[in-house]
Design a protein around this motif. Sequence first.
Motif, PDB file in Angstrom:
ATOM      1  N   ASP A  15       0.810  -1.215   0.000  1.00  0.00           N
ATOM      2  CA  ASP A  15       0.000   0.000   0.000  1.00  0.00           C
ATOM      3  C   ASP A  15       0.848   1.272   0.000  1.00  0.00           C
ATOM      4  N   LEU A  16       2.084   1.173   0.419  1.00  0.00           N
ATOM      5  CA  LEU A  16       2.976   2.331   0.386  1.00  0.00           C
ATOM      6  C   LEU A  16       3.683   2.475  -0.962  1.00  0.00           C
ATOM      7  N   THR A  17       3.961   1.365  -1.620  1.00  0.00           N
ATOM      8  CA  THR A  17       4.760   1.434  -2.852  1.00  0.00           C
ATOM      9  C   THR A  17       3.933   1.419  -4.137  1.00  0.00           C
ATOM     10  N   HIS A  18       2.872   0.641  -4.183  1.00  0.00           N
ATOM     11  CA  HIS A  18       2.118   0.528  -5.441  1.00  0.00           C
ATOM     12  C   HIS A  18       1.531   1.862  -5.912  1.00  0.00           C
ATOM     13  N   PRO A  19       0.947   2.670  -5.034  1.00  0.00           N
ATOM     14  CA  PRO A  19       0.467   3.975  -5.512  1.00  0.00           C
ATOM     15  C   PRO A  19       1.595   4.867  -6.023  1.00  0.00           C
ATOM     16  N   ARG A  20       2.757   4.764  -5.416  1.00  0.00           N
ATOM     17  CA  ARG A  20       3.896   5.558  -5.888  1.00  0.00           C
ATOM     18  C   ARG A  20       4.332   5.102  -7.278  1.00  0.00           C
ATOM     19  N   ILE A  21       4.353   3.798  -7.480  1.00  0.00           N
ATOM     20  CA  ILE A  21       4.737   3.276  -8.789  1.00  0.00           C
ATOM     21  C   ILE A  21       3.689   3.660  -9.836  1.00  0.00           C
ATOM     22  N   ALA A  22       2.416   3.621  -9.465  1.00  0.00           N
ATOM     23  CA  ALA A  22       1.355   4.039 -10.383  1.00  0.00           C
ATOM     24  C   ALA A  22       1.493   5.522 -10.727  1.00  0.00           C
ATOM     25  N   MET A  56       9.525  27.369 -21.619  1.00  0.00           N
ATOM     26  CA  MET A  56       8.520  27.022 -20.617  1.00  0.00           C
ATOM     27  C   MET A  56       8.144  25.542 -20.724  1.00  0.00           C
ATOM     28  N   HIS A  57       7.995  25.071 -21.939  1.00  0.00           N
ATOM     29  CA  HIS A  57       7.642  23.672 -22.173  1.00  0.00           C
ATOM     30  C   HIS A  57       8.703  22.741 -21.582  1.00  0.00           C
ATOM     31  N   TYR A  58       9.964  23.035 -21.866  1.00  0.00           N
ATOM     32  CA  TYR A  58      11.042  22.185 -21.349  1.00  0.00           C
ATOM     33  C   TYR A  58      11.162  22.289 -19.835  1.00  0.00           C
ATOM     34  N   ALA A  59      10.870  23.440 -19.270  1.00  0.00           N
ATOM     35  CA  ALA A  59      10.873  23.584 -17.807  1.00  0.00           C
ATOM     36  C   ALA A  59       9.784  22.711 -17.191  1.00  0.00           C
ATOM     37  N   ARG A  60       8.624  22.656 -17.833  1.00  0.00           N
ATOM     38  CA  ARG A  60       7.546  21.795 -17.338  1.00  0.00           C
ATOM     39  C   ARG A  60       7.970  20.326 -17.392  1.00  0.00           C
ATOM     40  N   LEU A  61       8.547  19.919 -18.502  1.00  0.00           N
ATOM     41  CA  LEU A  61       8.999  18.532 -18.616  1.00  0.00           C
ATOM     42  C   LEU A  61      10.037  18.197 -17.553  1.00  0.00           C
ATOM     43  N   LYS A  62      10.952  19.122 -17.321  1.00  0.00           N
ATOM     44  CA  LYS A  62      11.977  18.908 -16.298  1.00  0.00           C
ATOM     45  C   LYS A  62      11.340  18.761 -14.919  1.00  0.00           C
ATOM     46  N   ALA A  63      10.348  19.587 -14.615  1.00  0.00           N
ATOM     47  CA  ALA A  63       9.672  19.513 -13.320  1.00  0.00           C
ATOM     48  C   ALA A  63       8.981  18.159 -13.146  1.00  0.00           C
ATOM     49  N   ILE A  64       8.333  17.688 -14.192  1.00  0.00           N
ATOM     50  CA  ILE A  64       7.656  16.393 -14.105  1.00  0.00           C
ATOM     51  C   ILE A  64       8.673  15.271 -13.941  1.00  0.00           C
ATOM     52  N   HIS A  65       9.777  15.350 -14.676  1.00  0.00           N
ATOM     53  CA  HIS A  65      10.847  14.350 -14.518  1.00  0.00           C
ATOM     54  C   HIS A  65      11.361  14.340 -13.076  1.00  0.00           C
ATOM     55  N   THR A  66      11.545  15.504 -12.494  1.00  0.00           N
ATOM     56  CA  THR A  66      12.045  15.603 -11.126  1.00  0.00           C
ATOM     57  C   THR A  66      11.074  14.959 -10.146  1.00  0.00           C
ATOM     58  N   ILE A  67       9.799  15.256 -10.285  1.00  0.00           N
ATOM     59  CA  ILE A  67       8.793  14.676  -9.396  1.00  0.00           C
ATOM     60  C   ILE A  67       8.753  13.156  -9.566  1.00  0.00           C
ATOM     61  N   ALA A  68       8.786  12.681 -10.802  1.00  0.00           N
ATOM     62  CA  ALA A  68       8.765  11.240 -11.052  1.00  0.00           C
ATOM     63  C   ALA A  68       9.968  10.562 -10.390  1.00  0.00           C
ATOM     64  N   ALA A  69      11.133  11.155 -10.509  1.00  0.00           N
ATOM     65  CA  ALA A  69      12.340  10.582  -9.903  1.00  0.00           C
ATOM     66  C   ALA A  69      12.227  10.550  -8.382  1.00  0.00           C
ATOM     67  N   GLU A  70      11.678  11.609  -7.800  1.00  0.00           N
ATOM     68  CA  GLU A  70      11.504  11.652  -6.347  1.00  0.00           C
ATOM     69  C   GLU A  70      10.541  10.571  -5.874  1.00  0.00           C
ATOM     70  N   ILE A  71       9.459  10.393  -6.600  1.00  0.00           N
ATOM     71  CA  ILE A  71       8.469   9.381  -6.216  1.00  0.00           C
ATOM     72  C   ILE A  71       9.065   7.980  -6.322  1.00  0.00           C
ATOM     73  N   MET A  72       9.819   7.716  -7.375  1.00  0.00           N
ATOM     74  CA  MET A  72      10.447   6.401  -7.505  1.00  0.00           C
ATOM     75  C   MET A  72      11.482   6.189  -6.401  1.00  0.00           C
ATOM     76  N   ALA A  73      12.227   7.226  -6.059  1.00  0.00           N
ATOM     77  CA  ALA A  73      13.209   7.116  -4.971  1.00  0.00           C
ATOM     78  C   ALA A  73      12.510   6.783  -3.652  1.00  0.00           C
ATOM     79  N   GLU A  74      11.331   7.352  -3.437  1.00  0.00           N
ATOM     80  CA  GLU A  74      10.557   7.027  -2.231  1.00  0.00           C
ATOM     81  C   GLU A  74      10.191   5.549  -2.223  1.00  0.00           C
ATOM     82  N   ALA A  75       9.679   5.049  -3.347  1.00  0.00           N
ATOM     83  CA  ALA A  75       9.289   3.639  -3.423  1.00  0.00           C
ATOM     84  C   ALA A  75      10.492   2.736  -3.177  1.00  0.00           C
ATOM     85  N   ILE A  76      11.632   3.070  -3.739  1.00  0.00           N
ATOM     86  CA  ILE A  76      12.847   2.277  -3.548  1.00  0.00           C
ATOM     87  C   ILE A  76      13.268   2.331  -2.089  1.00  0.00           C
ATOM     88  N   SER A  77      13.232   3.509  -1.484  1.00  0.00           N
ATOM     89  CA  SER A  77      13.610   3.668  -0.081  1.00  0.00           C
ATOM     90  C   SER A  77      12.722   2.814   0.816  1.00  0.00           C
TER      91      SER A  77
END
Length: 83
Positions: A15-22, A56-77
């Motif tokens: 329940d802690l990891t599956h929502p993060r992976i989704a 602006m478009h590339y800044a948005r993509l970078k922000a989403i990439h950053t959030i995705a990486a943080e969420i995956m790092a949480e699941a791994i942790s």
Amino acid sequence: MIRPTLNINGTSLTDLTHPRIAAYDALHAAIKALQQVTPNGRDYADNDQCVADRDMHYARLKAIHTIAAEIMAEAISIKEQIK
């Protein structure tokens, strides 16, 4: 980073990891969709506006990439706690 601690009285590993992976998967789907709408010079009469919009478009993509990486790092942790 959000780092809950697994314990016998807490939320399960699943329940802690599956929502993060989704969420990670959904963010990557958003990235893929946004890549299809990258501002293109042929759609602008003013090159300066195109450059600004692309930045602006590339800044948005970078922000989403950053959030995705943080969420995956949480699941791994969280998963590493069971080793």
